[in-house]
Every structure is written in C-alpha cells, then in structure tokens.
Design an enzyme around this catalytic site. Structure first.
Site, PDB file in Angstrom:
ATOM      1  N   HIS A   1       0.820  -1.218   0.000  1.00  0.00           N
ATOM      2  CA  HIS A   1       0.000   0.000   0.000  1.00  0.00           C
ATOM      3  C   HIS A   1       0.855   1.271   0.000  1.00  0.00           C
ATOM      4  O   HIS A   1       1.930   1.321   0.585  1.00  0.00           O
ATOM      5  CB  HIS A   1      -0.946   0.004   1.198  1.00  0.00           C
ATOM      6  CG  HIS A   1      -0.249  -0.060   2.526  1.00  0.00           C
ATOM      7  ND1 HIS A   1       0.277   1.034   3.155  1.00  0.00           N
ATOM      8  CD2 HIS A   1       0.007  -1.118   3.342  1.00  0.00           C
ATOM      9  CE1 HIS A   1       0.815   0.679   4.303  1.00  0.00           C
ATOM     10  NE2 HIS A   1       0.672  -0.636   4.438  1.00  0.00           N
ATOM     11  N   ASP A   2       0.356   2.271  -0.724  1.00  0.00           N
ATOM     12  CA  ASP A   2       0.970   3.610  -0.768  1.00  0.00           C
ATOM     13  C   ASP A   2       2.376   3.589  -1.371  1.00  0.00           C
ATOM     14  O   ASP A   2       3.167   4.507  -1.133  1.00  0.00           O
ATOM     15  CB  ASP A   2       1.006   4.248   0.628  1.00  0.00           C
ATOM     16  CG  ASP A   2      -0.352   4.266   1.291  1.00  0.00           C
ATOM     17  OD1 ASP A   2      -1.242   4.972   0.794  1.00  0.00           O
ATOM     18  OD2 ASP A   2      -0.545   3.549   2.296  1.00  0.00           O
TER      19      ASP A   2
ATOM     20  N   GLY B   1       4.814  -1.442   2.461  1.00  0.00           N
ATOM     21  CA  GLY B   1       4.113  -0.192   2.217  1.00  0.00           C
ATOM     22  C   GLY B   1       5.051   0.997   2.127  1.00  0.00           C
ATOM     23  O   GLY B   1       6.157   0.986   2.661  1.00  0.00           O
TER      24      GLY B   1
END
Length: 260
Positions: free
Chosen positions: A120-121, A138
C-alpha cells in the site's frame, strides 16, 4: 468487447470495447480500464482502480485489493496504473491507506514478474522491472528504470533511485542510490562431493573415489581453476571415468565461472 462468459464483471466497471477479459476474471464496480487491455484469466481487479491502455495482466494477479494493514477500515483509497505494463502471474498490488496518502501508483512500461507484491501507498516509476517475488512493503518508492531483483524484500519507506540495479536475494532496509549496483555479499562455496546422494543413485565406490579425487584437486589443492582442470584432465586420461570427464567438461564450458 471480448468478455469470457465465465468472467464476473460488475455493471459499474468501465471497460472499452477494445479490451479482452479472459475466463474466470472478477472486476469490481469502481474499476476503469483503458483501451486494449488484456486480462488473461483468473484476474481480480478490485477497489477504486484506474488502469491505463495496453496493459496485459496474467493469471491470478490481484490488483487494487485491500491493503495488508490492520488500520485499514474500508476507506475508498486507490490504485492507478499507467500504460503498456506486463503484470505476470500472482502479482498483488494493494490500494493505499488514509495514513499513507491513499494512493498506490505504477507508471508505464514496467515488467512486474510473478509473485511480486507492491504494498500500500507505494509508487513505482516508469520502465521499472520487479523480478520474481520482489516484495515491497508499504510506502516504498521505486524511481524510473530501476530494477529490483528476484526474492528481494524492501523495507517500508525505502526509496530506490533511478536506474539502480538490485541483485537477487538482497534485503533492502535503507535507500538505494540511483545509478548503483547494489547486492548482498555472496559467500557461496562448494563444500565437497554429494557422496550420500550419489550412493543413493547407484554410483559405485570406485566412481565416488575418482570423483572425490577430482574434487580434492579442484577445492582442496592450492591450484587455481585452470591448473585444477588440467590435473583433472590428466586423471581422466588415466582412469577413463565418464563422470570425472563430465565434471572436467562442465568446468571448461562454464561461461560465468564456477562456485568453489
């Protein structure tokens, strides 16, 4: 539009007529595909996902899925892919989190090989190669034209600079310099003959003795590889052992050198 009858496509998804959706694919309501994309089979596209044109996504890839973050509570975060990417089997790309900016991005012209995970991100630039089982936690940034080798875990919040090349099996816990070759130190050694394995395969004691003698010349003497090879060739001439002859040919034909 070519959509296989076994595919499950939500009526809210936006799919141009030039796309090909293979068997057993699942596409969620907030997915937008660009022109001429192909989903080979068993692909899952989920969440608020925007995919550019001419992307080819192979079997069992999951893109736009919920992040592996215990704080995530279903917020409408996003994934965006550019154009002309090849995304291979079992790749996972997680959507963002509120705390990380809410957006995971992949640029254009990337090759993302099998079993890669983009957490994520994270933000992947253009022209990048992520080899098999590259694992990005992430908040990782991979800048343009960088290469992450196979089986490389990358710690969260690390940056990989432009045109960097990371050798396979390297654990990344800090930023990687642009233009660099970065790799874990490799101390591989051949520790001797696989005696038990050879016995189980029916090698005779005499054959094992001849091979052990050859390995002593190669690994335990003070000869360099060329000198050891010459000595092994002499032993082949004396014994006629086919396995020692094969060992000598293997060494002689090596293009990258041998592990000793």
């Amino acid at each position: 539009m070519s959509i296989h009858p076994t595919a499950i496509v939500d009526e809210g998804a936006i799919i141009p007529a030039s796309c090909k959706i293979g068997p057993f694919c699942t596409i969620g309501p907030n997915v937008v595909l660009g022109e001429e994309c192909e989903l080979v089979s068993h692909v899952v596209l989920d969440g608020h996902l925007t995919v550019g044109k001419k992307n080819r996504i192979f079997s069992f890839a999951c893109i736009g899925i919920a992040p592996q973050d215990l704080k995530y509570a279903g917020e409408p975060t996003r994934v965006t892919l550019g154009d002309n990417n090849d995304i291979r089997e079992y790749v996972t790309i997680s959507r963002g989190t509120v705390g990380g900016g809410g957006h995971t991005t992949v640029g254009s012209g990337c090759l993302i090989m099998a079993y890669t995970h983009i957490g994520h991100d994270s933000h992947i630039g253009n022209g990048c190669i992520l080899a098999n089982s590259a694992t990005l936690a992430g908040h990782v940034t991979v800048e343009d034209f960088a290469v992450v080798g196979a089986l490389c875990p990358v710690h969260q919040f690390c940056r990989i600079g432009k045109y960097a090349y990371i050798g396979g099996g390297t654990t990344i816990t800090q930023d990687v310099l642009p233009y660099s070759l970065t790799s874990i130190e490799r101390n591989n050694h051949a520790y001797g003959l696989n005696k038990v394995g050879l016995e189980r395969k029916g090698f005779t004691p005499e054959q094992i003795k001849e091979l052990r003698s050859a390995y002593r010349l190669l690994l335990a003497s003070k000869r360099n590889t060329s000198q050891a090879l010459e000595a092994i060739r002499e032993s082949v001439a004396a014994s006629g052992d086919e396995h020692v002859a094969y060992l000598a040919d293997f060494i002689a034909n090596s293009q990258r050198g041998i592990i000793k």
